[in-house]
Motif scaffolding. Structure first.
Motif, short mmCIF file in Angstrom:
data_model
loop_
_atom_site.label_atom_id
_atom_site.label_comp_id
_atom_site.label_asym_id
_atom_site.label_seq_id
_atom_site.Cartn_x
_atom_site.Cartn_y
_atom_site.Cartn_z
N ALA A 42 1.01 -1.14 0.34
CA ALA A 42 -0.02 0.36 0.02
C ALA A 42 0.51 1.19 -0.33
CB ALA A 42 -0.75 0.56 1.02
N THR A 43 1.88 1.21 0.51
CA THR A 43 3.22 2.42 0.66
C THR A 43 3.42 2.75 -0.63
OG1 THR A 43 3.81 2.61 2.74
CG2 THR A 43 4.85 3.43 1.95
N ILE A 44 4.17 1.76 -1.19
CA ILE A 44 4.68 2.10 -2.23
C ILE A 44 3.55 2.64 -3.72
CG2 ILE A 44 5.91 0.60 -4.51
CD1 ILE A 44 6.58 -1.33 -2.66
N ALA A 45 2.37 0.95 -3.83
CA ALA A 45 1.41 2.16 -4.50
C ALA A 45 1.39 3.52 -4.02
CB ALA A 45 0.40 1.26 -4.46
N TRP A 46 0.95 4.25 -2.83
CA TRP A 46 0.38 5.37 -2.82
C TRP A 46 1.67 6.30 -3.43
CZ3 TRP A 46 3.27 8.62 0.39
CH2 TRP A 46 2.48 10.02 0.23
N ALA A 47 3.06 6.08 -2.85
CA ALA A 47 4.19 6.38 -3.19
C ALA A 47 3.86 7.13 -5.10
CB ALA A 47 4.95 6.23 -2.59
N GLY A 48 3.53 5.62 -6.33
CA GLY A 48 3.84 5.97 -7.09
C GLY A 48 2.52 6.70 -7.65
N ALA A 49 1.12 6.40 -7.09
CA ALA A 49 -0.05 7.10 -7.37
C ALA A 49 0.41 8.80 -7.20
CB ALA A 49 -0.71 6.94 -6.59
N VAL A 51 2.11 10.24 -8.88
CA VAL A 51 2.67 9.95 -10.38
C VAL A 51 1.78 10.18 -10.62
CG1 VAL A 51 4.48 10.51 -12.29
CG2 VAL A 51 5.46 10.47 -9.70
N ASP A 52 1.68 8.51 -11.08
CA ASP A 52 -0.11 8.14 -11.85
C ASP A 52 -0.16 6.69 -11.44
OD1 ASP A 52 -0.38 8.71 -15.21
OD2 ASP A 52 -0.42 7.03 -14.91
N PRO A 53 -1.37 6.66 -11.58
CA PRO A 53 -1.88 5.07 -11.33
C PRO A 53 -0.89 3.83 -11.56
CG PRO A 53 -3.60 6.96 -11.44
CD PRO A 53 -2.12 7.25 -11.85
N TRP A 54 -0.96 3.97 -12.92
CA TRP A 54 -0.51 2.76 -13.85
C TRP A 54 0.85 2.65 -13.15
CZ3 TRP A 54 -2.03 -0.54 -16.25
CH2 TRP A 54 -3.13 -0.73 -17.28
N LEU A 55 1.99 3.45 -12.81
CA LEU A 55 3.16 3.48 -12.15
C LEU A 55 3.00 2.85 -10.71
CD1 LEU A 55 6.10 4.35 -11.89
CD2 LEU A 55 6.02 5.96 -10.74
N ALA A 56 2.13 3.24 -9.87
CA ALA A 56 1.73 2.85 -8.62
C ALA A 56 1.27 1.40 -9.16
CB ALA A 56 0.68 3.36 -7.81
N ALA A 57 0.86 0.66 -9.86
CA ALA A 57 0.53 -0.80 -10.08
C ALA A 57 1.33 -1.49 -10.94
CB ALA A 57 -0.49 -0.81 -11.47
#
Length: 235
Positions: A42-49, A51-57
């Protein structure tokens, strides 16, 4: 510590005087390891989001694979290969599961699973539902409590997990995860149904369980919970 060592690649202090029975006892902490994994994802996805949801994924999916060392994906691929090649021959099924080589059915299963998680995590990141990533891995590892009660298909990890069971652990974790899901992500309350359906399939189709089957169940339940959460947000 032993549960973390078995289910992840995260560094922990060495367990001294290891005995096989200790691994069976460590199974009661599998949902806790799932919560730890979920917190990191969840932390990794939040950080990536940011920038962009695809980066989070992408970051969360790659993190999922790295943190777990692909342990459960390996089980999924082995079971897929075995089912594709066994043709209802139990001996052939076990032989293919033990084969270290990867076949076409396993490749297809891996591609489908990784693609499913990538897209579902992107949709969850776009909706800001980080708590699903927190709880889904814990629920999936809770499923081991139910699956390990099936007869072992062969000597191995599944048999070892059945050596020593904590009768109260499944209920305690069910209440804890159920309360958190009811509060934060009600769609995840379908987790016990997914666990039961997979157990029923194992009993009917294979007649038992193996270590690969446990890993496959974890992967399947995780994806079903992500899918359920995505669908619930769209309704």
């Amino acid at each position: 510590m032993l549960a973390i060592q078995f289910l992840t690649r995260l560094p922990t202090p060495q367990v001294r005087d290891f005995q096989p029975e200790m691994l069976a006892g460590a199974a009661r902490w599998f949902p806790a390891v799932g919560l730890l994994l979920g917190t990191l994802l969840a932390t990794i996805a939040w950080a990536g989001a940011q920038v962009d949801p695809w980066l989070a994924a992408l970051l969360a999916t790659l993190g999922w694979i790295w943190i777990t060392g692909g342990l459960h994906l390996d089980g999924l691929a082995d079971v897929a290969d075995a089912l594709g090649a066994a043709h209802r021959d139990p001996e052939r099924l076990l032989a293919v599961m033990k084969d270290p080589h990867l076949g076409s059915f396993g490749v297809l299963a891996l591609l489908g699973q990784v693609a499913a998680k990538l897209i579902l995590v992107m949709l969850l990141a776009r909706a800001g539902h980080w708590v699903v990533l927190l709880l889904a891995p814990a629920w999936a590892r809770w499923g081991v409590f139910g699956w390990q009660t099936l007869p072992p298909l062969a000597p191995g990890l599944a048999e070892r997990f059945g050596w020593r069971r904590a009768p109260l652990a499944p209920w305690g974790w069910a209440l804890t995860l159920g309360a958190l899901s009811l509060w934060l992500a009600p769609a995840l309350l379908l987790a016990p149904v997914a666990v039961w359906l997979y157990r029923s399939w194992l009993a009917r189709r294979l007649g038992g369980v193996s270590g690969d089957c446990l890993g496959t169940g974890i992967e399947i339940v995780e994806t079903l919970l992500l899918l359920g959460a995505v669908v619930s947000t769209a309704i």
